[in-house]
Structures are given as structure tokens and as C-alpha cells.
Design a protein around this motif. Sequence first.
Motif, PDB file in Angstrom:
ATOM      1  N   LEU A 255     -42.516 -19.835  25.967  1.00  0.00           N
ATOM      2  CA  LEU A 255     -41.569 -19.144  25.081  1.00  0.00           C
ATOM      3  C   LEU A 255     -42.169 -17.878  24.481  1.00  0.00           C
ATOM      4  N   ASP A 256     -43.427 -17.940  24.057  1.00  0.00           N
ATOM      5  CA  ASP A 256     -44.056 -16.759  23.440  1.00  0.00           C
ATOM      6  C   ASP A 256     -44.191 -15.624  24.440  1.00  0.00           C
ATOM      7  N   GLU A 257     -44.642 -15.944  25.653  1.00  0.00           N
ATOM      8  CA  GLU A 257     -44.806 -14.875  26.646  1.00  0.00           C
ATOM      9  C   GLU A 257     -43.460 -14.271  27.024  1.00  0.00           C
ATOM     10  N   ALA A 259     -40.847 -14.035  25.195  1.00  0.00           N
ATOM     11  CA  ALA A 259     -40.418 -13.181  24.085  1.00  0.00           C
ATOM     12  C   ALA A 259     -41.155 -11.844  24.109  1.00  0.00           C
ATOM     13  N   GLU A 260     -42.457 -11.888  24.389  1.00  0.00           N
ATOM     14  CA  GLU A 260     -43.247 -10.651  24.440  1.00  0.00           C
ATOM     15  C   GLU A 260     -42.788  -9.753  25.598  1.00  0.00           C
ATOM     16  N   GLY A 262     -39.817  -9.849  27.084  1.00  0.00           N
ATOM     17  CA  GLY A 262     -38.456  -9.413  26.823  1.00  0.00           C
ATOM     18  C   GLY A 262     -38.365  -8.266  25.842  1.00  0.00           C
ATOM     19  N   ALA A 263     -39.311  -8.215  24.907  1.00  0.00           N
ATOM     20  CA  ALA A 263     -39.312  -7.138  23.918  1.00  0.00           C
ATOM     21  C   ALA A 263     -39.592  -5.784  24.556  1.00  0.00           C
ATOM     22  N   ALA A 269     -32.148 -10.672  27.350  1.00  0.00           N
ATOM     23  CA  ALA A 269     -31.912 -11.887  26.566  1.00  0.00           C
ATOM     24  C   ALA A 269     -32.416 -13.077  27.364  1.00  0.00           C
ATOM     25  N   TYR A 270     -33.059 -14.008  26.652  1.00  0.00           N
ATOM     26  CA  TYR A 270     -33.506 -15.267  27.241  1.00  0.00           C
ATOM     27  C   TYR A 270     -32.642 -16.370  26.662  1.00  0.00           C
ATOM     28  N   TYR A 282     -30.672 -24.805  20.636  1.00  0.00           N
ATOM     29  CA  TYR A 282     -30.498 -24.066  21.884  1.00  0.00           C
ATOM     30  C   TYR A 282     -29.102 -24.341  22.433  1.00  0.00           C
TER      31      TYR A 282
END
Length: 340
Positions: A255-257, A259-260, A262-263, A269-270, A282
Motif C-alpha cells: 500500500l505504501d509503495e 501510494a508513493e 501514484g503520487a 487512483a488505487y 475499502y
Amino acid sequence: MGDKHRIRFEPVGIEIEADEEETVLDAAFRQGVMLMHGCKEGQCSSCKSFLLDGDQQMERYSTFALADYESEEGYVLLCRAHAYGDLSVELINYDEEMLLNGIPPREARTTVGAVEAQTHDIVRLALTLDPADELPYRTGQYVDIKVPGTEQWRSFSMAGLPGGELEFLIKRYPGGLFSGLLDGERLRPGDPLTVKGPYGTCVMRDAPDRDLILLAGGAGMAPILAQLRALVATGTARRTRFYYGARTSRDLFALDEIAELGARIPDFAYVPALSEDASGSYEAGLITEVVDRHEGDLSRADAYLCGPPPMCDAAVDLLTGKGMPEERIFLDKFTTSTDT
């Protein structure tokens, strides 16, 4: 080696030579012809074609991939077919952009660099290539890994980008011939493994004017995460939506990767979807139901799908129903080998 025969593929007019002891698909790989394919084991139907003329015999295959009535009509699975004379074959699915741009598979020696749990049943496996070996591949492809102590091979998609270590996200199955080794005890850093490839056609096409739908389930995360990493590396500006199907929140990872990454994409959007958890954190439901709720007309989009065959089949029906041409849906159906 057996006798050799000529194979002509229509309507593209490409000819190859095939030995009786190799499948038609393997012969094409060897000569750099990238036919559509998936499991290479007669389970997924990606290489299904029509025999126009000639004598062939097929190894054992699943009737889910090729029904008996289809076989009687003349359809064949190229991953199971052996030529016993010159053949003329009509390709049902093919990509002219990819056909003559295949990378012939090769074997390479590797060393285990890491075995790391991502969830309760997904493991990250990292392999380091032997300095004397090379394994060129394209983002989104997969390789076969030889199961230590056997003559068996298992197929896994790569999550990393070409040029670095080989990275895999593998689901562990009870009794799995290879995945069962990934419990942190039987396969350890420093152990040698042999890989062979590349295979697969779930490779990003150059279409900067079209939107992107990325869709994965379970360990299908691997090639889609690779595509997302590549999109960021190339500075894409395409509208990109990543839909990921899981059962519960404990099945979500990276999830963190995501988000990074996607930014760094202007319109991204995920959307994780949980089929057995309606807690509200979710989206709830099957991944295809969630895509249906979020997406409208998709006639100006491409899709990359990776996951089990039922998910891929349902997604193809949904996407084409929303106007996406089937030839712009690129998929990697994950099948599970029968381990004994």
C-alpha cells in the motif's frame, strides 16, 4: 531430436521450423516469434488457434481450455501441439506489434537474495542473476523457475523492472511444489535457483493518448506493480486506475509503495476491493463489480489484467461491454499447477 517441419501462421504469413519433439509454441519462442500465450500448460486457452492443414498431435490439456467440440472442429492449443508434418495454422489472437519482437527464452543461474512475507500467504522472492548470465525481458513478462531437486518448473511473473534483481510476489499454496518452499525455512538467501524465460505478452503498448485500467487479484499484483513502476519511470501522464481484488484487508499489501508511485502520476487512483469484508474501509464486492461502479465508457482505454482465469474472463466481458476493444485488453491468466 525428431524430424523437422514447416509451420505457417495465417493471416500474418510468418513461417517457422518446428521439431517433432517440441511444441509449436516452443518452436516459435526459439525463433523469436511472440505468439499469444499464457500458462504454456494447456490450461488457459490463450494460445488457442485453428488448424487449417497438416498433421499434429497434442499433449494432455484441460477441456476448460479447449472443449472437446472445439478440438473436433479443428482448434488446437499451440502449447500442447506437436507437428508431424508441415502445418498451416490460423492465429485467432495475435499482436502484430509483438509478433516479430520476441526475446528467445534462455536459462540463467541465480541466487536467492531475499524471502520476505508480505501477507499471510504472499511472499516476496528476490533473485540475483549470476554475473556470467543474462536474462533480458520486458516489463510485465514472466519466467519459469526450476524446482530444486526435480525436473519440474513453475511460472511466476516479475514485479521488478529489467536490469535489476528478479523480483516475484508469490502466493503460497499448501503442498505447493515450489511455493511450499517459501515458508522461510526451506529456501533461504544464498540458495541457487535456475530460471528460464522470458515469456508472456502482458507488455505495455505505446499509447499515450489512451487511458489505462490496471486490474489484478492476489499474486497478480506482481506484473501490474511492475507496470506501475515503469509508468512512473517513464513519466506517464495517462489517466491510470489500478483496481486490486482481495478477500479481506489482511490480503492487501504494498500500500505504501503504491501510494508513493501514484503520487507521481498526475491522474491516478488505487481502488482495492474486498469480496469478503464489508467493513467500510475499502470498496466491497468482486473486483469486476467495483470497476463497473467506477468506470463508464472505456472505448478510449487500454487494460492490463493479471489474476485467476475466472477473474480475467469476467473482466474481459465487463470491459468490452463498456466499449473497450478486446484487442486492447492484455492479460496474464494465473493458473495453478497440480502438485503431487
